[in-house]
Design an enzyme around this catalytic site. Sequence first.
Site, PDB file in Angstrom:
ATOM      1  CE  LYS A  57       9.113   2.470  -1.298  1.00  0.00           C
ATOM      2  NZ  LYS A  57       7.755   2.133  -0.879  1.00  0.00           N
ATOM      3  CD  GLN A 101       4.518   1.735  -2.739  1.00  0.00           C
ATOM      4  OE1 GLN A 101       5.649   1.299  -2.609  1.00  0.00           O
ATOM      5  NE2 GLN A 101       4.134   2.889  -2.193  1.00  0.00           N
ATOM      6  CG  ASP A 124       7.343  -1.015   3.962  1.00  0.00           C
ATOM      7  OD1 ASP A 124       8.308  -0.224   3.935  1.00  0.00           O
ATOM      8  OD2 ASP A 124       6.310  -0.854   3.298  1.00  0.00           O
TER       9      ASP A 124
END
Lengths: 289, 289
Positions: A57, A101, A124
Amino acid sequence: MTAQTARIMDGTVSARRVRSEVATAVATMTQDGHPAPGLATVLIGDDPASEVYVRNKRRACSAAGMRDLHRHLPGDIGQDEVAAVLDELAANPDVSGILLQLPVPAHLDAEALLARIPAAKDVDGLTPASAGALAQGRPGLRPCTPAGVIRLLQDHQVALAGTEVTVVGRSVLVGRPMVQLLTEQDATVTLCHSRTRDLDQVCRRAEVLVVAAGVPGLIGPDAVRPGATVVDVGIHRTEHGLRGDVDYDRVAGVAGRITPVPGGVGPMTIAMLLANTLRAARIQAGLLP
Amino acid sequence: MTAQTARIMDGTVSARRVRSEVATAVATMTQDGHPAPGLATVLIGDDPASEVYVRNKRRACSAAGMRDLHRHLPGDIGQDEVAAVLDELAANPDVSGILLQLPVPAHLDAEALLARIPAAKDVDGLTPASAGALAQGRPGLRPCTPAGVIRLLQDHQVALAGTEVTVVGRSVLVGRPMVQLLTEQDATVTLCHSRTRDLDQVCRRAEVLVVAAGVPGLIGPDAVRPGATVVDVGIHRTEHGLRGDVDYDRVAGVAGRITPVPGGVGPMTIAMLLANTLRAARIQAGLLP
């Protein structure tokens, strides 16, 4: 193994296109005097798989001209300390998007941590506020994987309005938001899961079949209407290499279009993360409503 | 008019049962020394229909032994003043639940007002936070009308696990949360709407058909599988009296079970509002997790 009739929907091509669009838009923003969007990835502990995901990412973020504002926190950090880091990132104007994460170490409450990320920076698309916005059809940042599926279908001119779509799998990360995004696109959507009685039959009526069940090879040719578009969100490490939820070799002889595993939906997820970060930054800069 | 074969699912009977359960639980709470649950209905302006709805809710609340903490605000009140009232109710420990009667006058921002109601007191289940909790399968207060449909089906022993259910109408108030509640009950759910291509055919495969389209008489006998359970959420004032989204006279000759209009889903909505207020009060009192 039947002859392959299905056209391949290559996610690496679509993802490259999205990433290049994002890079162009970032360049325009900075030329116009706005700061480059900044993505704060937050990794807690040293899980090797999570480290790989976060590294990919961060690389994609830098490659698109965005600022990589990574934070690596020790695995034994306390809930309050993580919360303080998230609050600081939420208040920091350099940070366009925050990605926590998952999974976080077991002693931490992931739900409470996610809830601290403001909807405007939730790239996200997984916080309760973002889920509420999606469920109620209000603007917001959408979860990356289902948004990537929509983009992949659009890039391949797969019509969704009025189309019969079946989604297999009711996860919070993919299946449920997938239903909502497809409904927003005017598809007629059926959601299947482990309790569905005749899965093959329900799948067979779909013109577009999206499989996110987390069960290797669950979907065989009997579950696919000839000519249908099949999107495989699953990815599993098997003794024969990476495999999806779809029995690719046999389904490719029935479907009209199919995503490969790997190289299908996977690359779209990171691409949509960049698109979300750009979008968040543009809204924060007043360039989008 | 065909002969009626369908058994009637009488919402007034189910609603009476729910209200009596709530009244019993309220009596137990107060006997154990807890304050009675309090419902704060907030009505802005003098819309006659809204006044009737609110009056019915207040009466039901009092009849169940709860405290009626109604607030009537003038129609020309400002956004900040309504927000201040909602904040005061949110902080007031006497208030178990807050219901902002919709629609609010056009000069007010209903969405911003709803967002001020804390999830723990959102007995209408319509705030973004409650919608997010439902979408992500977390505990929370659920919207009254779809929750009432589930209760009505349960009271009539209609099996939902593994059952094919079609929902017609994708409104934020009914259709969308209905899909989520049915999915939680392990049904295989299809969501139809104005863009669905062959509505009759998609409805005909349903063992349970829930209609919340807002179109009088939309569903005729060709859309109903013989023996299916038909739930009509629609209600319309017509020259022939109150009618639903289902052509009752003709569908009752095909369906196995059917809700009448009026007297079907309608009474369940207020009953579930009371159940939500009780639930909120019990959680606030530490009697439920």
